[in-house]
Design an enzyme around this catalytic site. Structure first.
Site, short mmCIF file in Angstrom:
data_model
loop_
_atom_site.label_atom_id
_atom_site.label_comp_id
_atom_site.label_asym_id
_atom_site.label_seq_id
_atom_site.Cartn_x
_atom_site.Cartn_y
_atom_site.Cartn_z
N HIS A 136 0.83 -1.21 0.00
CA HIS A 136 0.00 0.00 0.00
C HIS A 136 0.86 1.25 0.00
CE1 HIS A 136 -3.41 2.63 1.17
NE2 HIS A 136 -2.49 3.24 1.90
N GLU A 137 1.87 1.29 0.86
CA GLU A 137 2.72 2.48 0.96
C GLU A 137 3.55 2.68 -0.31
OE1 GLU A 137 2.14 4.57 3.17
OE2 GLU A 137 0.93 3.30 4.47
N HIS A 140 1.54 4.26 -3.11
CA HIS A 140 1.43 5.72 -3.07
C HIS A 140 2.59 6.37 -3.83
CE1 HIS A 140 -2.01 6.46 -0.56
NE2 HIS A 140 -1.53 5.79 0.47
N GLU A 197 -6.19 6.66 -1.44
CA GLU A 197 -6.09 5.51 -0.54
C GLU A 197 -6.69 4.26 -1.18
OE1 GLU A 197 -4.43 5.39 2.27
OE2 GLU A 197 -3.88 7.49 2.01
#
Length: 276
Positions: A136-137, A140, A197
């Site tokens: 997820h990070e 980004h 997100e």
């Protein structure tokens, strides 16, 4: 009026010339500040942060953070290359650090600089959940969400300046500032952040699957995150993030698609959970 029109023209010009293409969706995104400027600043801020905090080194958990990060980075490279984006990551400088802090969080700065706080480890519980967070990070950073947020903030400020220049009456100007502040935040900036997100959840799920981690664990992680929060969260429309329930449902729906994507890279079974 001429000055107002000039601001409008400037805003339109910025939107036209300062765009990039999201490599995952093919859509145009805001890019008022190029990565060639963002990355060096990001790297410097990251180094400063590390110098001011307790970095955990040479432990089982610190080694795990690095190992998972490297696997996710390799998966990202494979995925980007397979989708016609060879060389996309050439300016990224991956670095993974575990920092002693009770905060339940992890983050990735533009250009691939990642921090996990020790406070998130008990909730993660296992290496596969760490891969879900890492994916997820990293997503980004890959989708340039930091660049987009910075650009959107600049446009938000430009709109405020234009309004204040155009409205001569002080009372009306104050009313405008109040309405613009709330409207642009709740109606534009917060939905913009929530969309990032959601996009990072999807990309991250694919990355962890391609790296050999079971994407089903992502939803289980967020069930534990929800339990840890004690149900304390603002309404979704006032939050930078989707609600826990929305996130869990979305991850559950996307997991089968992530598995199908991983099969394209020969991944048909997954690494063990490996309890932390």
């Amino acid at each position: 009026m001429k000055l107002k029109n000039a601001f409008i023209a400037l805003g339109i010009l910025l939107l036209i010339v300062a765009c990039a293409t999201n490599p995952f969706t093919g859509k145009k995104t805001l890019a008022l500040v190029p990565n060639s400027q963002i990355f060096p600043s990001s790297f410097a801020q990251y180094n400063q942060f590390l110098s001011e905090n307790k970095v955990v080194k040479d432990t089982k958990n610190a080694d795990m953070i690095t190992r998972v990060g490297q696997r996710i980075a390799v998966a990202a490279e494979r995925w980007m290359t397979a989708n016609g984006q060879e060389g996309y990551l050439k300016d990224y400088k991956w670095e993974y650090n575990l920092v002693e802090d009770k905060t339940v969080n992890a983050w990735c700065m533009p250009g691939g600089k990642i921090v996990f706080y020790t406070g998130i480890l008990p909730i993660a519980e296992n290496e596969t959940a760490i891969a879900a967070i890492m994916g997820h990070e990293v997503a980004h950073a890959l989708a340039n969400h930091g660049q987009q947020r910075m650009s959107a903030g600049m446009l938000q400020q430009l709109g405020a300046v234009a309004g204040n220049v155009a409205i001569q009456d002080e009372e009306k100007r104050n009313m405008f500032n109040q309405a613009y502040g709330v409207g642009s935040t709740v109606g534009v900036m917060l939905p913009f952040s929530r969309s990032h997100e959601t996009e990072a959840d999807k990309i991250g799920l694919y990355l962890m699957a391609v790296a050999g981690y079971n994407p089903d664990e992502a939803a289980e992680l967020w069930k534990r995150m929800k339990a840890n929060s004690g149900g304390q969260a603002p309404p979704e429309f006032l939050s930078t993030h989707p609600s826990n329930d929305s996130r869990i449902a979305n991850l559950q729906a996307l997991a089968p698609k992530a598995k199908e994507e991983a099969k394209k890279y020969g991944i048909t079974s997954y690494r063990p959970l490996n309890k932390i």
